[in-house]
Write a protein that holds these residues in place. Structure first.
Motif, PDB file in Angstrom:
ATOM      1  N   HIS A 144      68.277   0.292  80.993  1.00 44.02           N
ATOM      2  CA  HIS A 144      68.066  -0.588  79.853  1.00 44.02           C
ATOM      3  C   HIS A 144      69.402  -0.888  79.187  1.00 44.02           C
ATOM      4  CE1 HIS A 144      65.317  -2.245  76.753  1.00 44.02           C
ATOM      5  NE2 HIS A 144      64.484  -2.214  77.772  1.00 44.02           N
ATOM      6  N   ARG A 154      74.461  -5.916  72.575  1.00 44.95           N
ATOM      7  CA  ARG A 154      73.139  -5.664  71.983  1.00 44.95           C
ATOM      8  C   ARG A 154      72.264  -6.905  72.138  1.00 44.95           C
ATOM      9  NH1 ARG A 154      73.451  -3.117  66.199  1.00 44.95           N
ATOM     10  NH2 ARG A 154      71.273  -2.772  66.720  1.00 44.95           N
ATOM     11  N   LEU A 155      71.106  -6.699  72.695  1.00 47.76           N
ATOM     12  CA  LEU A 155      70.146  -7.798  72.865  1.00 47.76           C
ATOM     13  C   LEU A 155      68.870  -7.461  72.100  1.00 47.76           C
ATOM     14  CD1 LEU A 155      70.336  -8.532  76.712  1.00 47.76           C
ATOM     15  CD2 LEU A 155      71.594  -9.649  74.871  1.00 47.76           C
ATOM     16  N   THR A 156      68.162  -8.493  71.686  1.00 50.69           N
ATOM     17  CA  THR A 156      66.840  -8.265  71.092  1.00 50.69           C
ATOM     18  C   THR A 156      65.845  -8.060  72.232  1.00 50.69           C
ATOM     19  OG1 THR A 156      66.130 -10.545  71.115  1.00 50.69           O
ATOM     20  CG2 THR A 156      67.463  -9.870  69.240  1.00 50.69           C
ATOM     21  N   PRO A 157      64.663  -7.516  71.928  1.00 50.91           N
ATOM     22  CA  PRO A 157      63.691  -7.282  73.010  1.00 50.91           C
ATOM     23  C   PRO A 157      63.371  -8.547  73.792  1.00 50.91           C
ATOM     24  CG  PRO A 157      62.966  -6.212  70.993  1.00 50.91           C
ATOM     25  CD  PRO A 157      64.193  -6.973  70.634  1.00 50.91           C
ATOM     26  N   LEU A 158      63.233  -9.692  73.078  1.00 47.62           N
ATOM     27  CA  LEU A 158      62.897 -10.927  73.793  1.00 47.62           C
ATOM     28  C   LEU A 158      64.065 -11.420  74.642  1.00 47.62           C
ATOM     29  CD1 LEU A 158      60.780 -12.887  71.179  1.00 47.62           C
ATOM     30  CD2 LEU A 158      60.040 -12.103  73.427  1.00 47.62           C
ATOM     31  N   GLU A 159      65.283 -11.283  74.117  1.00 49.98           N
ATOM     32  CA  GLU A 159      66.456 -11.681  74.896  1.00 49.98           C
ATOM     33  C   GLU A 159      66.531 -10.845  76.170  1.00 49.98           C
ATOM     34  OE1 GLU A 159      69.138 -12.775  70.944  1.00 49.98           O
ATOM     35  OE2 GLU A 159      69.698 -11.073  72.203  1.00 49.98           O
ATOM     36  N   TYR A 160      66.255  -9.569  76.024  1.00 53.09           N
ATOM     37  CA  TYR A 160      66.318  -8.671  77.179  1.00 53.09           C
ATOM     38  C   TYR A 160      65.262  -9.053  78.214  1.00 53.09           C
ATOM     39  CZ  TYR A 160      66.471  -4.315  79.835  1.00 53.09           C
ATOM     40  OH  TYR A 160      66.580  -3.399  80.837  1.00 53.09           O
ATOM     41  N   HIS A 193      60.790 -24.415  71.550  1.00 56.62           N
ATOM     42  CA  HIS A 193      62.167 -24.378  71.053  1.00 56.62           C
ATOM     43  C   HIS A 193      62.720 -22.959  71.026  1.00 56.62           C
ATOM     44  CE1 HIS A 193      59.652 -23.731  67.529  1.00 56.62           C
ATOM     45  NE2 HIS A 193      60.673 -23.162  66.948  1.00 56.62           N
ATOM     46  N   TYR A 194      61.851 -21.951  70.956  1.00 58.63           N
ATOM     47  CA  TYR A 194      62.311 -20.558  70.994  1.00 58.63           C
ATOM     48  C   TYR A 194      63.044 -20.263  72.300  1.00 58.63           C
ATOM     49  CZ  TYR A 194      60.018 -18.832  66.815  1.00 58.63           C
ATOM     50  OH  TYR A 194      59.677 -18.606  65.525  1.00 58.63           O
ATOM     51  N   ARG A 196      64.693 -22.272  74.185  1.00 63.91           N
ATOM     52  CA  ARG A 196      66.037 -22.850  74.188  1.00 63.91           C
ATOM     53  C   ARG A 196      66.978 -22.034  73.299  1.00 63.91           C
ATOM     54  NH1 ARG A 196      62.702 -27.564  74.607  1.00 63.91           N
ATOM     55  NH2 ARG A 196      63.246 -28.568  76.561  1.00 63.91           N
ATOM     56  N   ILE A 197      66.443 -21.572  72.162  1.00 66.22           N
ATOM     57  CA  ILE A 197      67.281 -20.776  71.265  1.00 66.22           C
ATOM     58  C   ILE A 197      67.686 -19.468  71.935  1.00 66.22           C
ATOM     59  CG2 ILE A 197      67.241 -19.446  69.127  1.00 66.22           C
ATOM     60  CD1 ILE A 197      65.458 -21.712  68.011  1.00 66.22           C
ATOM     61  N   TYR A 198      66.729 -18.839  72.625  1.00 59.76           N
ATOM     62  CA  TYR A 198      67.045 -17.541  73.235  1.00 59.76           C
ATOM     63  C   TYR A 198      67.989 -17.673  74.427  1.00 59.76           C
ATOM     64  CZ  TYR A 198      64.225 -14.823  70.138  1.00 59.76           C
ATOM     65  OH  TYR A 198      63.761 -14.211  69.015  1.00 59.76           O
ATOM     66  N   LYS A 205      76.151 -14.493  74.076  1.00 66.76           N
ATOM     67  CA  LYS A 205      76.472 -13.073  74.229  1.00 66.76           C
ATOM     68  C   LYS A 205      77.084 -12.750  75.587  1.00 66.76           C
ATOM     69  CE  LYS A 205      73.130 -11.425  70.864  1.00 66.76           C
ATOM     70  NZ  LYS A 205      71.934 -10.647  70.589  1.00 66.76           N
TER      71      LYS A 205
END
Lengths: 228, 518
Positions: A144, A154-160, A193-194, A196-198, A205
């Motif tokens: 992980h 550092r990534l957020t759970p959704l980014e990961y 749009h989420y 695209r943002i992620y 990053k």
């Protein structure tokens, strides 16, 4: 990759000619079909490891073929698309095609896509490798852990999760719908749009120049392609 | 005696005639009774006079009934009660008889006349209701507004002989009359119409040309006013208001229904023609690109493939390939322009970062920008914008490609973004001579080239495509030569209201502690 059987479904003889020539020079075996009907029969007969499918065939809709073919084979499908409307591409990718190439294409581009898809097809278990390295980034899914130039990112759970889905489908075009389904669990329009943002977050990053990404590539109007 | 007979008789007879009827009836009774005077006692005679009052009340109404009552008592006294031919009363109880007779006559007469009036009113209402029902049925089947107008005119003519005119919104926001009927009294001033149209209540003013009143009934639709119905009524009472309101409601429903039918048909036609256009263009695109693909691929296979060709043949094959690619680019531009110009542009708008489209454009351009260092400024901090990514990608591709084509090798290209209060401006600036100052406005025209004598290939279509795309997004595009030299094209896109974004917490486990402490 040598000796792999490739099924080429294309109605224009001259295009078949140079595609066949290019593939045979790479020591690949090529089987041809002119229509979707013939293509399905031929696919059953020759058991291809890759299908190259023209999207503008006169006898029907490419996504129907892909859906039928996917019913019994997981071999990758590369779509040749002459249409400028993105809608057809999305349809055939959602139906299960892996990648597309817009006409006209060079032999270099074609062979690069074919090689990538054959690698994926051959080594399917490897694509879910625990460790992925691209550029200066190293991702260890078992730990992980995401590192860039040796430093933790550092990534957020959704980014990961998005990174994991993209990495597991490296080299393949993922439509917006497929990614939303895989990461957010639903493919409704109001959260597109989420995505695209992620993807933007991941680029900021993990890419050297987020405005000119080398790994998280945009297929405009269609989706994304993660390239190692 | 049915009420309808009463009505028809009543309508034919004037007020004088009705009172004449009362007198006549009394006369007939007197003449009929006189020969039998000796055989009848006085109470029987009274009965005949009462019967006369009832008949008069039924046939002629309240007033004549009163007349008949009074006349009856007088005649009874004068001709039948002794002393005859005199109004003198010899016998005192006769005075009581006369009084009771008068009272009874009046009461019976009034009751009877009231009954008659009620029957008459009920019949009138029934006639109007039936008329309205028939009108509603006709309006439900109307296919065009002219039919609505005709039905309403016929209804008003049948019911009240009232002329009318139906006024519907015209394309220029005014009102236009439906049908060719004319009448000077219907030519109301525009002030009245405007007033009627903006309000919900009917207006009533004295009719211009003749007697009666002009009613202007606004046709209130579900969402907006649908026009005005003008009616001239010779005589009207308080009851007419609700009836006219019902009439206006029926007409506005019909007019609104026809309006929506029209809108739906127009939308269907528009969708149909858009579908046709798009299928023609994609068929054309397929048919043209197929031979180009073959040409490009076959030339490419000569260039790359063994056996190696002699150098010159290889160069020629490479040139054929590159020219095929150029033709493909031109065909693409022409088809794009055809698509943009052949009707309203269908945008697949979504909220997205501009940075992503810029990245995709650079990826698409590939080596076309080689030799021009690119600087990208201010994109990362922009809010999301709502646009069609495929089309805006074309704008960036065209602008960046132009910037590379028309500037000296090695000169930098700068792509920058400036967020304003309601718009975001995106600029692509390049070195070189910039645009000819006298052509700054014209460069966006179709087949217009900034530098006609230049050897740089092109058709003058790229910037026209950019303008069509930007304007379809509600933005503007302009070209200028910055003070520091070179040329610049800037376009802006509206900011709008981006959807809310819920931010997410960083995942703590993804941060390994190792390597941080020491």
């Amino acid at each position: 990759m040598k000796d792999a059987m490739i099924l080429l479904i294309e109605d224009e003889r001259q295009i078949r000619r140079f595609v066949r020539g290019a593939l045979e020079k790479e020591s690949l075996r090529v089987s041809e079909a002119e229509t979707l009907r013939e293509g399905l029969l031929e696919a059953g007969r020759c058991q291809p490891e890759l299908v190259i499918l023209d999207l503008g065939l006169p006898d029907g809709d490419g996504s129907r073929f892909v859906a039928d073919f996917r019913a019994w084979s997981s071999a990758p499908v590369l779509v040749l698309s002459a249409r400028s409307t993105e809608h057809d591409k999305i349809g055939v990718l959602d139906a299960g095609a892996d990648d597309y190439l817009t006409k006209p294409f060079s032999i270099g581009e074609l062979l690069a896509r074919v090689r990538a898809l054959l690698r994926r097809g051959r080594g399917r278990p490897d694509t879910e490798a625990a460790r992925v390295v691209f550029g200066e980034v190293e991702v260890d899914f078992s730990l992980h852990r995401v590192q860039r130039r040796g430093e933790a990112v550092r990534l957020t759970p959704l980014e990961y999760r998005l990174l994991a889905v993209l990495a597991a489908n490296a080299g393949k075009v993922m439509t917006h719908r497929q990614l939303l389904q895989a990461v957010w669990g639903q493919a409704t329009g109001d959260n597109s749009h989420y995505l695209r943002i992620y993807v933007g977050h991941l680029r900021h990053k993990l890419e050297d120049d987020p405005a000119q990404p080398r790994h998280f590539l945009t297929e405009t109007g269609v989706g994304y392609r993660f390239q190692l | 005696m049915s009420s309808s007979i009463l009505l028809t008789e009543d309508r034919k007879r004037s007020a004088g005639g009705r009172y004449g009827l009362a007198v006549l009836a009394c006369g007939v009774v007197v003449l009929g009774l006189l020969p039998f005077r000796t055989h009848l006692d006085l109470p029987n005679t009274v009965m005949f006079f009462l019967l006369t009052v009832v008949v008069v009340a039924l046939m002629a109404g309240r007033g004549p009934a009163v007349l008949a009552s009074v006349l009856g008592v007088a005649l009874f006294d004068f001709l039948f009660v002794p002393p005859r031919f005199s109004f003198e009363v010899s016998h005192a109880p006769h005075l009581l008889t006369f009084a009771v007779m008068l009272v009874v006559s009046l009461i019976v007469g009034q009751l009877t006349a009231g009954l008659r009036a009620q029957a008459r009113e009920a019949a009138r209402r029934e006639r109007v209701a039936r008329g309205l029902y028939g009108l509603a049925r006709e309006l439900a089947g109307a296919m065009v507004v002219e039919q609505v107008d005709e039905s309403v005119a016929r209804f008003l003519q049948d019911q009240w002989q009232a002329p009318c005119r139906l006024l519907l919104p015209a394309p220029d926001e005014g009102l236009r009359a439906v049908g060719e009927r004319s009448g000077p009294f219907l030519d109301a001033g525009s002030a009245l119409l405007t007033q009627a149209r903006s309000g919900l209540r009917p207006l009533r003013v004295p009719a211009g040309g003749g007697s009666g009143h002009l009613h202007a009934l606004p046709l209130a639709g579900a969402t907006r006013n649908r026009g005005v119905l003008m009616v001239v009524l010779e005589e009207d009472d308080d009851d007419i208001g609700p009836l006219l309101a019902v009439l206006a409601a029926l007409v506005s429903t019909a007019v609104e229904r026809l309006h929506f039918v029209e809108v739906a048909q127009a939308a269907q036609l528009e969708a149909e023609s858009a579908r046709l256009r798009s299928s023609i263009l994609s068929a054309l695109s397929h048919d043209v690109r197929t031979p180009l693909t073959a040409l490009y691929g076959l030339a490419d296979s000569l260039v790359v493939g063994p056996p190696p060709l002699p150098d010159e043949a290889r160069d020629i094959a490479g040139a054929i390939r590159d020219q095929a690619l150029r033709v493909n680019g031109m065909v693409g531009n022409l088809l794009d322009m055809a698509r943009l110009q052949s009707g309203p542009v269908r945008l697949r708008k979504e909220w997205q970062p501009v940075e992503e489209v810029v990245g995709a454009s650079l990826q698409l351009l590939g080596r076309a920008l080689d030799g021009h260092p690119l600087r990208v400024l201010g994109l990362a901090t922009l809010p999301l914008l709502e646009f069609d990514a495929v089309l805006i990608e074309r704008v960036f591709c065209n602008l960046l490609e132009n910037a590379a084509k028309y500037s000296p090798p090695g000169s930098p290209i700068v792509l920058s973004a400036i967020a304003g209060p309601s718009m975001v401006e995106l600029q692509v600036a390049s070195g070189g001579d910039g645009f000819p100052p006298d052509k700054l406005d014209k460069v966006f025209g179709l087949f217009e080239r900034g530098q006609p004598e230049t050897a740089v290939p092109g058709m003058g279509i790229g910037l026209a495509i950019c303008r069509a795309i930007v304007e379809a997004h509600g933005g503007r595009i302009r070209a200028f030569n910055p003070a520091e030299g070179g040329g610049c094209v800037a376009f802006c896109l509206p900011l709008g209201n981006p959807p809310p974004i819920e931010s997410e917490m960083l995942e703590p486990e993804t941060l390994p502690v190792q390597g941080e402490g020491t």
